[in-house]
Every structure is written in C-alpha cells, then in structure tokens.
Design a protein around this motif. Structure first.
Motif, mmCIF file in Angstrom:
data_model
loop_
_atom_site.group_PDB
_atom_site.id
_atom_site.type_symbol
_atom_site.label_atom_id
_atom_site.label_comp_id
_atom_site.label_asym_id
_atom_site.label_seq_id
_atom_site.Cartn_x
_atom_site.Cartn_y
_atom_site.Cartn_z
ATOM 1 N N ASP A 463 0.484 -0.961 0.264
ATOM 2 C CA ASP A 463 -0.201 -0.016 -0.094
ATOM 3 C C ASP A 463 0.873 1.272 -0.051
ATOM 4 O OD1 ASP A 463 0.771 0.246 2.352
ATOM 5 O OD2 ASP A 463 -0.825 -0.369 3.791
ATOM 6 N N TRP A 464 2.446 1.614 -0.247
ATOM 7 C CA TRP A 464 3.222 2.762 -0.393
ATOM 8 C C TRP A 464 3.330 2.561 -2.461
ATOM 9 C CZ3 TRP A 464 5.490 5.124 2.735
ATOM 10 C CH2 TRP A 464 5.558 5.203 4.375
ATOM 11 N N GLY A 558 11.110 16.863 -8.693
ATOM 12 C CA GLY A 558 10.383 16.660 -7.219
ATOM 13 C C GLY A 558 10.603 14.868 -7.424
ATOM 14 N N ALA A 559 10.059 14.495 -5.970
ATOM 15 C CA ALA A 559 10.001 13.334 -5.812
ATOM 16 C C ALA A 559 9.088 13.145 -4.231
ATOM 17 C CB ALA A 559 10.783 12.171 -5.451
ATOM 18 N N ASN A 560 7.907 12.160 -4.451
ATOM 19 C CA ASN A 560 7.546 12.075 -3.234
ATOM 20 C C ASN A 560 7.224 10.587 -3.134
ATOM 21 O OD1 ASN A 560 4.506 11.646 -3.670
ATOM 22 N ND2 ASN A 560 5.240 13.489 -5.112
ATOM 23 N N VAL A 561 6.878 9.916 -1.783
ATOM 24 C CA VAL A 561 6.569 8.567 -1.636
ATOM 25 C C VAL A 561 5.411 8.770 -0.406
ATOM 26 C CG1 VAL A 561 8.026 8.408 0.385
ATOM 27 C CG2 VAL A 561 7.021 6.363 -0.822
ATOM 28 N N SER A 562 3.959 7.737 -0.581
ATOM 29 C CA SER A 562 3.432 7.721 0.739
ATOM 30 C C SER A 562 2.614 6.229 0.863
ATOM 31 C CB SER A 562 2.050 8.808 0.464
ATOM 32 O OG SER A 562 2.007 7.842 -0.542
ATOM 33 N N GLY A 580 8.228 14.144 0.886
ATOM 34 C CA GLY A 580 9.024 14.297 -0.318
ATOM 35 C C GLY A 580 9.424 15.492 -0.578
ATOM 36 N N GLY A 581 9.994 16.027 -1.882
ATOM 37 C CA GLY A 581 11.479 17.497 -1.880
ATOM 38 C C GLY A 581 10.675 17.344 -3.221
ATOM 39 N N PHE A 619 9.125 18.495 2.236
ATOM 40 C CA PHE A 619 7.533 18.379 3.108
ATOM 41 C C PHE A 619 7.581 16.628 3.579
ATOM 42 C CE2 PHE A 619 7.031 17.205 -1.427
ATOM 43 C CZ PHE A 619 5.513 16.142 -1.201
ATOM 44 N N GLY A 620 5.994 16.491 4.536
ATOM 45 C CA GLY A 620 6.170 15.697 5.087
ATOM 46 C C GLY A 620 4.135 16.135 5.517
#
Length: 1011
Positions: A463-464, A558-562, A580-581, A619-620
């Motif tokens: 679920d990521w 940019g990149a992000n993960v959740s 992410g950043g 960011f978070g």
C-alpha cells in the motif's frame, strides 16, 4: 489487463460528474471526496481489497482509498465547462464567487504596456500572485514576466476533466504562492476515441466575432496498460469596441459613437450630465503668457481663446460657462477596445505506460501561441514630454552662429504674443496636441508557452506508492508597438529655421531646416506643430516604434512517497504519511527598446528587468484515523503537514497545517483546518528598477485651498510654489481633467523583501444524506467559514494613501514621494501633481473572512437527468493595512469584492433528445474604493453601485450517441455595466470591465462529435 491500482483519481470535496459524453440518464454521483462510481460504503470495503483504487485528493499528498479534503474544495467539471460555451476557461471560473476580479483579462488590459490579453485568476481578492495554479497537481510556468501568475490562455479547455478549486492556505502541501488557495487543472485520462468540436459567436452589437475548432484524439494500447492523448485547438476572439457598448448610466449609442465618454460631478457621480471629450485635439492649443490659441473647428482660422494670465479672455473658445472642454474636443472612445482580440493555437499531449505495478511512466506536454493586439487613441502630446528639464517651454526662436532666427512655422499672432519666460533670450511657448498624424497607439504581441513534464510512479510494499517527476516550462513574448514619438528627435525637429543664409551649404535659401547641424546630419526633419495634419511630413523622423522581449523559465524536479504505517485502536484505515522534496529554479527577463527604457518616447519609462532565484524544499504530511464506525464517530481523523524551504533570495521559510475531520454519522462530516502559508517575493518585486505608470482616480487633497484657508492641510499645500501660483491665478487651487490624467508614478523592486506569511482558518460541514436514499442521496450541501490573515504582506503603498498621509500631517515622511509641477507651468496646471511614487515593502497586512455555501444535486427526472449547482460567498471582512498603525484600506464591499455573490446553474439533459442549462450570476451592491472617496464601503450611498444579475443559457440537441448541436446566449438580459466615470473604472473604460459584463448580449452556436 490493466490493474486498478494504477488508476489515480483526483477526488473532489463535492462530487464528480462524469465526462461530457457519458449518458446523462446513467450519470452517477458520489459524495464528498469519493470519486468512485460506487457508494462510500462500497469504497470502504474495497479499500481492504488488494487492488483498491489509489485516491489522490487535491489538498493532500497522501494516496489513500479513504482520502477526503479537510479544506474547502469546489469542483468545476467537464460538463459545466462544456455547458458554458466558453472559449477560455477563465470565463467559467470567474462565475465562481470565490474568485475576485482578475488583474488581467481581455476586458481590462487594452491599456496595458505588456501582457495584454493574458487570463489570470485571483482567489479571495488576495491577488493573482497569492493564487497557485497547478496542472495535475504540479506547477505550471508563469505567463507574466516577473510574476508567478499562469496565463490560462494556454490551458486547453476541451482537454480538461475538471478544475479543483481549493480555498485556504496550502503552502505546506504545494509550496509558495498558495496563500489564498490552489486552482488545480485536471486533464482527462484514459480517453479512447476521437472528439471534435467547433463553435462560433458574436455580440448583439455585431462585434466580437469569435470561432474555435478543436480535436482530441486518444488511444488505449497494450491491453489497457498504456494510453496516449493528443489535442490541437485554434480559437480567435475578435475585438469588441467601446464605442458600440454604452454603460448603464452612460450615453446613447449615438452619443457613445460621436461624443465619447461622459463625466459627472462629485455630487452626482453616476448620473452623467454632459459629454466629456478630451481637450487634446489634433488642432492643438498653444500657450503664450497671455492667451491660449487654437484653430477654429469650423473655419480653420487661428484664434485666441482662454486667458493664461488671469486677464479677460476674448471669447473663452466659445465654450459654455463653467466647462473646460466643448464640442470641438476629441473623442477617445471611438478608438478604444473594450475587449482586445486574442488568437490562440493550443496543443497538448498526455501519455502513460504501465511497465508493471511498480513502474508507470508518464509524460505531459503543452504548447500555446497567443497573439494579442491592443489599440487606443493617438497620443495626447504635451510640450512637457519634450522638454521636461525646461518645464515644458518650447523655444520659437533659435540662435545659430550668432544670428537670431524665428521658427517659420509659428503663426504671426502666436509669435507676436509670446515672450521669453525662462530668461534665455529666446521667445518660448507651451503647447498640447493630439498626435493624429501618427495614428492610434497600437501593440501586437506574440506569446509562446512550452511546458513538458514527465516522470514515473508506482506501487510497492502493498500500500505504498511513489512519484518522481521533472518539469521544464518557458514563456517567450515579443511585442511591437506604434503611435509613440521620439522626444529627442522631436526636440530637435521643433528647433526649425528658414535657411536664408544657406548655413547647410546646399544653395537653397528658402527651405526650412533643423537648426542643429548634428541633428541635420542624423536626418532631422523640421516639425510643424500648428494645426491639424501639420506633422505628417515629419512622422517618419519623429515616430518611435516600440519593442518588448520577455522570457520566463521554470525548472522543477521532485519526488514523493506515501503509504500506511499502522492502525490505531483497531481501525480499518492506517495512519498514513507522505514525504517528499522538490527543487525549483525560475528566471525572468523583460527588455524594452532603449527609448522606452528611458521614457523618451512619450510612454512610460520602462527599464528592463532581469532576475532569477532557486530553492530546495522538503515536506511531510500525516493523516491519522482515530475512531471509525463507533457511535457518534462514524469517522474521526487528524492531519498535519509541514514544509521547509530554502530560497536563494529570502533564505529559509517554514509552513504548516493541522486539522481534522469528524463524521458523527455517515451523512454529516465536519472539517477544520489551520494553516500557515508563505509567499516568497517574485522577480519583479525583488529586482524591477523603477517603472512608470499613469494612475487614474487620484484625488488631490489641496483642491479648493485658498490663500485664506487655515490648518495643517492648507499650510502643507501652500508650501509648494506651484500651488501658490495656481491659487493666485484662480482664487482657489484648481485641478483640471488634463492634470488628473497627467499624473505619473514610478515604482520598482526591493531586494530586501522577505516572505509574507498567511494564517488561514477554515471550518465547515459537508452534508450528504445518502442514507435516506432516493433523490436525496445525490444531494451535497457544504458550508465553510474562512478567515485569512497575511502578515508582512508585500504591498505597494497606495498612492492615495501617500497623498492623504502627507497632507494631513500624519506622516510627512511620505511627502518625499510626491512631486508637483512648478509655478512656471502656467496658471492652468501650476502646482498640480506631477508624480506620486511608491515601491514594495513587507509593511502591509491583509485580512479577509467570510462564508462559502455550495449545493449540488442531480437526479433522474422526466426521462432525463436534472442537475442543480449553486455557490454562494458572503464576505464578513476584507481589508489591507498599508503601513503598521495606519488606517485600514477596506475592500470587502467594494467594486470587485462584493460582500454577496452567488452563481446558480440548473440543467436538464436527455440521452437522445434535448438538454438545456440556465446559469444565473449575482454580484451584490458595491461601493467605490474608500481610498478614493474617503468613505468606508457602505457608509455613503453616493458611492454605491447597484447589484447586478446576469443570466446565461444554452440549449443542446443530442443526435444519437455521437453528435451534439448547441446554441447559447450569454448575458441573456443584455445588462449594461454600471457607469463609473474616472473613479473606479478600468484604465481607459467607463466601468470596471474586469468585474462587470460590459460586452452585452452575446450569441454562440456549435457542434460536437465523438467516435
């Protein structure tokens, strides 16, 4: 087959209406933040499935099947866009009451020196630079040099699935500029087929002819794992002329064409009493120290008219007593556009290919060319433009090699009455003249915008999910202008003599030449300013073509993960996070031609601006479900987000938000959010050199002061020699219309600016009585309170504020920004305001608060589908504070920020039959700017403008499943815009053309085809 885990849907806070070509009778609606066509209960169950849909909500970076929006979020869907018949998406968005008057649009930019025809949006009346525009959740390059504002001309309307409008601060999620909120344009996806449409329209007055043609092609491939869509479109919106569209309290059609705009006195602002024409006529006026001379409009003979020294006038130019401009004035309105013509070529591309669940590649591309033309009346030349260092005096004699020569163009009567007013031994005069010989002032601009975005996303660890992307965009503009003059050449050309002594050595002793040898060598052509058409032979030498070249670039990576971490208290949904950043680099440049930069062509002094900055940020975000499926707690969750940024210009910034949602039962959900947003200064605010503007509507505090008036105001006014000269000539300080129009202002950037900080609080409720079943299941009601406060706001100190604070004695330090004309200017203009200058500082404060209410309902009715959509906004407060401790500058209730606004749309569609839409837009009663009237909005009904209600309609004919024909009318009631004189109107207009519909009734018709 393609797995559903890759389907990323952007959830709405209301409901998502299917795309235009979905059968209306079968259209399904879902509740707040649940875009699936299943019910929320089904969606919750599906969340437990391995292949559950991943939901990305505008207002959250977290991918979650149970995601919702805690901040107020409104949707403009593809059905609403199509039913509006709009060429530009800006026209659709401006019907939503959360948007204020845009700073730039087709109808308020005919006088713009750059960026004319750009389409911007302004949430909450907080400024376009405080509204962040995204495409598919990612940034889009600006269309305005030095600004962050996106030009909506480049957004392909037919490519849109919908537009998410998130109101309230969102910097923690999306970065700088989201102080007022976010406008997220969502492109269609998984489109398979061909869709073509064409439309044409015209105004009721026979102008503004427009047409558009568009083609969208899409194809699924590789068993549904890939999709590619391509779009191409062309549109042309014709010019709409001010002379054909009178205002509500303005003149008749005949008057508007032949006499131009109107003016009224301060006691009766909105009931104009007489035609007002400009005194700058092609015949010219010529001032000695005794009289003003002009050419009779009937006989063509030169004659003296008004006195310039207080003595008796021969005939006062034949004008009625108490007036300044008579029937021989110049009609400016005959030249002016009410809406500038805009031509657009737009192309877009979107594609993706799913290599595996862990890797989905995607790309987006945009290209747009926008061509815009502006046109206004010929230049109103005043001799002070040519010899500002001499106070505007023009010598009519020349001393060459010790010999005194008379300018041979000067009529005998003027020459005989002139004298040496500056002590240089040469006779001189002042003059003003409309430069009709040069033709109207025009500009043509071509803007090319290119953007490409690409990257990869995918799923891992069950679920990521992740996403990595890169973006590059640029906007390049080239603008050409005509109708201006070269003041240096003009000065040389006015220094003309008859060459009786053959000083140029060509043997001709009868010719008229320029007196200066260097000027002659450079091609100087003598200029005759006396009478209409007299300058035509010299126009080639005097004219000054203008150019402007701009370039804006934006680079983003940019990149992000959740994903979910764990569940609390046995809840079904996990505590979810996103991390992410992003890196971003922006550059901007605007380069005018050399004469424009120096202000030597009669226009604004517009020096070049160049600047750049970059930043890195991280960011978070976390969403924590606390309770689920308990008595009085169908769902309770908390959330928060932080963003840390470092700019190359302002250093470190910090933004955050926190809030929560509580649904005591399935049908009712309460939401609350507190956010800190930031906006870093843009390139113009930081780096722009002083640039010139010509403000309108300024009121001189010294007006009416006499030699006997007592008090601080009178003492400060009479400290200026020009004011005393004016009082001596007129008995009281008097300002003419020409003086008001001649005020200039310089404002530049400030490299010491820091970021501004916005604190927003929103609280609301979403009601969707789905448990009642039946027709009410599809009813969604939202009510949200908002309160936004901006500290350290970047503001240009208002010019009227500077004037009032200076002359009231409250802040005499501001007097240094005011320049008045000297006593030598002549009794008519002596002491009048020449300049009021300003600049940006972090000294301001802004606050606005209010209530948003929306209603959305759709149900089956009479063999078709009936829909109701309504949005209402009421402002409680709205004001800015120019400087700490200063009085509030109210905007809530003023024109452009009415306290009450609503839009209601009713629609009905049959799958194979007729359909229709009626949209009503209400703008509540409003007041003129309190900085210009001195009265707080609502305090003085003299400055009140009545409410307006606009009605738009469309009828559709669905021919089978593939064809649709439609006709529509905008401004069905043919409302005329209110007349606002010179106070409160857009530049060059008689009304606020960005707020009110000044175009009148308009018709359009079109066809759509899909196969």
């Amino acid at each position: 087959m393609r797995t559903t885990s890759r389907a990323r849907l952007l959830a709405s806070a209301l409901f998502v209406v299917p795309a235009l070509w979905t059968s209306p009778a079968s259209a399904q609606n879902t509740a707040d933040a649940t875009p699936q066509t299943t019910s929320p209960a089904t969606a919750d169950a599906a969340a437990a499935e391995e292949e559950a849909d991943a939901i990305v909500v505008t207002g959250s970076r977290i991918t979650s099947p149970a995601a919702t929006a805690a901040s107020p979020l409104q949707i403009v869907d593809s059905r609403q866009i199509a039913n509006a018949g709009a060429v530009n998406i800006q026209d659709v968005l401006l019907q939503n009451p959360t948007f204020g008057t845009p700073s730039i649009s087709r109808t308020n930019s005919s006088f713009a020196t750059s960026s004319a025809g750009v389409a911007t949006v302004d949430l909450r009346n907080l400024g376009v630079d405080r509204t962040l525009v995204l495409v598919n959740g990612r940034r889009f390059v600006s269309g305005i040099p030095g600004s962050n504002a996106v030009d909506l001309n480049v957004i392909p309307t037919q490519f849109l699935e919908r537009v998410d409008v998130l109101t309230g601060g969102a910097s923690a999620l999306y970065g700088s500029d989201a102080v007022a909120g976010v406008v997220n344009f969502i492109y269609k996806k998984d489109f398979d087929g061909i869709q073509a449409d064409a439309q044409t329209g015209i105004t009721d007055r026979g102008d503004g002819f427009d047409y558009q043609a568009n083609l969208l092609v899409g194809k699924n491939f590789a068993d549904g794992r890939g999709n590619i869509m391509a779009f191409g479109g062309y549109s042309k919106q014709g010019a709409i002329y001010k002379r054909k569209h009178p205002t509500e309290a303005g003149p008749s059609d005949v008057d508007q064409t032949s006499l131009g705009g109107l003016t009224g006195n301060d006691a009766d602002l909105f009931k104009p009493e007489r035609p007002f024409l400009s005194g700058y006529s092609p015949r010219g006026r010529y001032y000695t120290d005794n009289f003003a001379f002009t050419y009779d409009p009937v006989t063509g003979a030169l004659r003296p008219c008004t006195s310039t020294n207080g003595g008796p006038a021969p005939d006062d130019c034949g004008l009625p007593a108490g007036t300044q401009i008579g029937p021989d004035g110049f009609n400016r309105s005959a030249f002016r556009y009410l809406a500038v013509p805009v031509e657009r070529y737009v192309a877009a591309l979107r594609g993706n290919f799913e290599v595996s669940d862990a890797l989905n590649l995607f790309v987006e591309g945009n290209y747009a060319r926008t061509q815009v033309k502006t046109e206004i009346e010929p230049f109103p030349l005043d001799s002070s433009y040519i010899t500002p260092e001499a106070g505007g005096q023009i010598p009519i004699e020349s001393l060459v090699n010790g010999v005194l020569y008379r300018n041979p163009f000067v009529p005998d009567a003027i020459y005989a009455d002139a004298s040496d007013t500056d002590g240089d031994g040469l006779k001189d005069i002042f003059f003003d003249k409309r430069l009709s010989d040069f033709g109207p002032r025009t500009s043509t601009a071509k803007r090319d915008t290119f953007r490409i975005a690409g990257g990869a996303n995918g799923k891992f660890w069950d679920d990521w999910s992740y996403e990595a992307y890169g973006i590059y965009g640029q906007t390049v503009e080239h603008q050409k202008g005509s109708g201006q003059f070269n003041s240096l050449n003009f000065q040389q050309a006015l220094n003309a003599i008859r060459d009786v002594n053959d000083i140029d050595g060509d043997g001709d002793r009868t010719e008229i030449i320029c007196a200066d040898a260097a000027a002659r060598a450079a091609g100087c052509v003598p200029a005759n300013i006396y009478g209409p058409g007299s300058l035509t032979p010299a126009v080639g030498y005097l004219a000054a073509p203008q150019t402007l070249d701009t370039k804006v670039t934006e680079t983003v990576a940019g990149a992000n993960v959740s994903g979910g971490l764990f569940s609390l208290f046995g809840n079904r949904d996990k505590v979810s996070i996103a991390l992410g950043g992003e890196y971003r680099r922006e550059t901007s440049s605007s380069v005018f031609d050399p004469l424009s930069q120096a202000g030597l062509n009669g226009g604004n002094a517009l020096p070049s601006t160049k600047g750049k900055f970059d930043l890195v940020e991280g960011f978070g975000e976390v969403i924590a479900p606390i309770l689920e499926d308990r008595p009085f707690f169908h769902r309770l969750s908390l959330r928060g987000a932080v963003r840390v940024s470092h700019y190359s210009t302002v250093g470190g910034t910090f933004s955050y938000n926190y809030g929560g949602e509580w649904a005591p039962i399935e049908d009712v959900r309460f939401r609350v959010m507190q956010a800190r947003s930031v906006r870093a200064p843009n390139v113009s605010e930081l780096f722009a050199p002083p640039q010139q503007d010509f403000p309108s509507g300024l009121q001189d505090p010294c007006t009416g002061i006499t030699a006997a008036t007592t008090g601080t105001l009178a003492d400060l006014c009479r400290a200026a020699p020009g004011v005393n000269a004016n009082i001596a000539a007129n008995g009281a300080f008097t300002v003419t219309q020409a003086d008001r129009q001649g005020i200039t202002s310089f404002a530049g950037g400030n490299p010491n600016l820091q970021e501004e900080k916005g604190d927003s609080f929103t609280a609301g409720v979403v009601i969707n009585p789905r448990s009642l079943g039946g027709a009410l299941r599809n009813l969604v009601l939202t009510v949200d309170y908002f309160d936004i406060k901006i500290r350290d706001a970047i503001v240009q100190t208002p010019l009227q504020f500077i004037l009032d604070q200076c002359y009231s004695g409250a802040n005499q330090a501001l007097c240094q920004f005011i320049t008045r004309r000297p006593a030598a200017q002549g009794a008519n203009s002596a002491g009048s305001i020449d300049e009021v200058n300003s600049g940006p500082t972090n000294s301001g404060g802004v606050r606005t608060s209010g209530l948003d209410t929306t209603v959305n309902w759709r149900t089956d009715l009479w063999g078709g589908n009936f829909g109701l959509r309504a949005s209402y906004t009421h402002l409680f407060k709205g004001y800015s504070v120019p400087l700490p401790g200063s009085d509030r500058d109210y905007f809530a209730g003023e024109i452009g920020a009415a306290k009450d606004r609503f839009t209601t749309t009713v629609s009905f569609d049959q799958e194979h039959g007729i359909g229709g839409t009626l949209t009503g837009t209400f703008i509540g009663a409003s007041y003129l700017d309190d900085q210009l009237t001195g009265a707080k909005p609502g305090a003085n009904k003299l400055y009140r403008v009545g409410a307006e209600f606009y009605l738009d309609g469309q009828i559709r004919f669905n021919v089978g499943e593939r064809y649709q024909l439609y006709v529509g009318v905008n401004n069905l009631l043919d409302n005329k815009a209110p007349f606002l004189a010179d106070i409160g109107a857009s530049a060059g207009q008689d009304t606020d053309a960005g707020t009110y519909d000044a175009l009148g009734r308009r018709y359009y018709a079109g066809a759509r085809l899909r196969f």
